[in-house]
Design an enzyme around this catalytic site. Structure first.
Site, PDB file in Angstrom:
ATOM      1  N   TRP A 100       0.822  -1.215   0.000  1.00  0.00           N
ATOM      2  CA  TRP A 100       0.000   0.000   0.000  1.00  0.00           C
ATOM      3  C   TRP A 100       0.853   1.261   0.000  1.00  0.00           C
ATOM      4  O   TRP A 100       0.475   2.263  -0.610  1.00  0.00           O
ATOM      5  CB  TRP A 100      -0.985  -0.046   1.167  1.00  0.00           C
ATOM      6  CG  TRP A 100      -1.774  -1.316   1.112  1.00  0.00           C
ATOM      7  CD1 TRP A 100      -1.743  -2.360   1.978  1.00  0.00           C
ATOM      8  CD2 TRP A 100      -2.662  -1.711   0.048  1.00  0.00           C
ATOM      9  NE1 TRP A 100      -2.555  -3.378   1.533  1.00  0.00           N
ATOM     10  CE2 TRP A 100      -3.128  -3.014   0.367  1.00  0.00           C
ATOM     11  CE3 TRP A 100      -3.105  -1.100  -1.124  1.00  0.00           C
ATOM     12  CZ2 TRP A 100      -4.025  -3.696  -0.457  1.00  0.00           C
ATOM     13  CZ3 TRP A 100      -3.996  -1.787  -1.943  1.00  0.00           C
ATOM     14  CH2 TRP A 100      -4.439  -3.071  -1.602  1.00  0.00           C
ATOM     15  N   ASP A 167      -1.966   6.488   6.516  1.00  0.00           N
ATOM     16  CA  ASP A 167      -2.979   5.598   5.940  1.00  0.00           C
ATOM     17  C   ASP A 167      -3.294   4.557   6.998  1.00  0.00           C
ATOM     18  O   ASP A 167      -2.496   3.657   7.274  1.00  0.00           O
ATOM     19  CB  ASP A 167      -2.434   4.944   4.671  1.00  0.00           C
ATOM     20  CG  ASP A 167      -3.369   3.884   4.092  1.00  0.00           C
ATOM     21  OD1 ASP A 167      -4.444   3.638   4.678  1.00  0.00           O
ATOM     22  OD2 ASP A 167      -3.009   3.282   3.066  1.00  0.00           O
ATOM     23  N   LYS A 191     -13.135  -2.199   6.603  1.00  0.00           N
ATOM     24  CA  LYS A 191     -12.498  -3.247   7.395  1.00  0.00           C
ATOM     25  C   LYS A 191     -12.960  -3.188   8.850  1.00  0.00           C
ATOM     26  O   LYS A 191     -13.328  -4.199   9.435  1.00  0.00           O
ATOM     27  CB  LYS A 191     -10.976  -3.109   7.312  1.00  0.00           C
ATOM     28  CG  LYS A 191     -10.436  -3.204   5.886  1.00  0.00           C
ATOM     29  CD  LYS A 191      -8.956  -2.908   5.822  1.00  0.00           C
ATOM     30  CE  LYS A 191      -8.452  -2.841   4.390  1.00  0.00           C
ATOM     31  NZ  LYS A 191      -8.475  -4.129   3.693  1.00  0.00           N
TER      32      LYS A 191
END
Length: 356
Positions: A100, A167, A191
């Site tokens: 990511w 993030d 999530k």
């Protein structure tokens, strides 16, 4: 019978949140219509919208120095929006801890900003969080707090004079966070905090001044979304409604300290099971192991597909490791209970007895 969903995302939802949404799906608060059917400009939806923002800030203990933005495009769009809005004429620094951050670095480079990778664990296959030292004068310093694929997590964020960007997609709303040097904190909510289709961004207001000076299309400009309270265009109304229900549930549970206590308990159960098994193992640095995504292997790798298959037969889904890393992965986000983790551990012990 409901399955136990260990998927990395979209992931399992809190059952009482699902039932609340089910009860209100066609008749919201006895009004004769669904929340999905009414205008995002209506007072009824605004109660949900601004209530969700307020509860999100309350959970993290944030004051009016921060704006909450509800944006579309998932966390992935933020890989580009961050450099678009916040890069100045200096260098944007990144710590590379996996897929990511690699994606975020790629998007920044495409935009032509000056990018410097100041730390990386790539040579060790991202099995730990590297020591990070950001420059004081960087335009911003960027990390990903938790890595879904490799199963590593920052236990503490780097202390920086440069604005810190985090993030937090895969450990969003799972624990309290020190915001003292955080300029922007964001994640997709699918999530730990809701359903897919919504990204939540906490942005410090001084960062909006940078955005305001940028010559950007309106939909990609943080300052425009802040000025319009995330109602510049039609937002993902049902996703915000679900996010609001999740915020309510977290507050009723006792907040993020209580959530972290439960998450720590779950992770200890599973890591102890792995470490004491003799048949399962993890290669990650112990100090950096994630409380959210537990990646591990079976010593006899030929058994991994069978493990996933038999687990599914026992009602446990999403245990196949990411295609990049292989192995097994159990994502134990907020909605997974300690009892469900215990069921997985019992299955693992029986599986080892059966095939040892």
């Amino acid at each position: 019978m409901r399955k136990i969903n260990f998927s990395a995302g979209p992931s399992t939802l809190v059952l009482e949140v699902l039932k609340k949404a089910q009860d209100e799906l066609v008749d919201y608060q006895g009004r004769g219509y669904s929340i999905m059917e009414i205008s995002h400009r209506s007072k009824i939806f605004e109660e949900v919208h601004f209530g969700a923002m307020s509860r999100a800030k309350q959970l993290y203990g944030l004051n009016d120095d921060y704006e909450v933005l509800f944006l579309q495009g998932g966390a992935s769009l933020q890989f580009a929006m961050i450099p678009m809005n916040l890069a100045m004429n200096g260098t944007c620094e990144y710590a590379n801890t996996g897929v990511w951050t690699q994606k975020a670095i790629k998007e920044a480079k495409i935009l032509g900003v000056k990018v410097k990778v100041v730390a990386s664990s790539e040579e060790e296959n991202f099995n730990h969080i590297p020591e990070v030292n950001f420059s004081d004068n960087a335009d911003y310093a960027y990390i990903c707090s938790n890595n879904t694929i490799y199963g590593t997590q920052y236990k503490e964020y780097p202390k920086t004079k440069a604005p810190l960007i985090v993030d937090a997609s895969s450990d969003f709303f799972s624990k309290k966070v020190d915001f003292s040097n955080i300029a922007l904190f964001y994640g997709g909510v699918q999530k730990n905090a809701g359903i897919s289709g919504l990204a939540c961004v906490f942005i410090r207001k001084d960062m909006l001044e940078r955005s305001e000076k940028k010559n950007l299309t309106s939909m990609l400009k943080y300052s425009i979304h802040a000025q319009n309270h995330s109602l510049f265009n039609t937002p993902p109304t049902f996703a915000i409604y679900m996010f609001n229900l999740q915020m309510q549930w977290l507050l009723e549970l006792g907040g993020l300290d209580k959530m972290n206590q439960i998450n720590t308990q779950k992770a200890k159960l599973l890591y102890d099971c792995i470490d004491n098994s003799g048949g399962f193992y993890s290669t990650h640095a112990k100090s950096d192991k994630s409380l959210m995504n537990v990646s591990f292997n079976i010593k006899d790798t030929n058994l991994e597909a069978l493990f996933v298959k038999e687990a599914e037969e026992e009602g446990m889904l999403g245990l196949k490791g990411h295609r990049i890393l292989g192995g097994i992965r159990a994502s134990i986000y907020n909605a997974i209970t300690p009892e469900q983790v215990q069921i997985l551990c019992e299955f693992m012990r029986e599986f080892q007895k059966k095939y040892a």
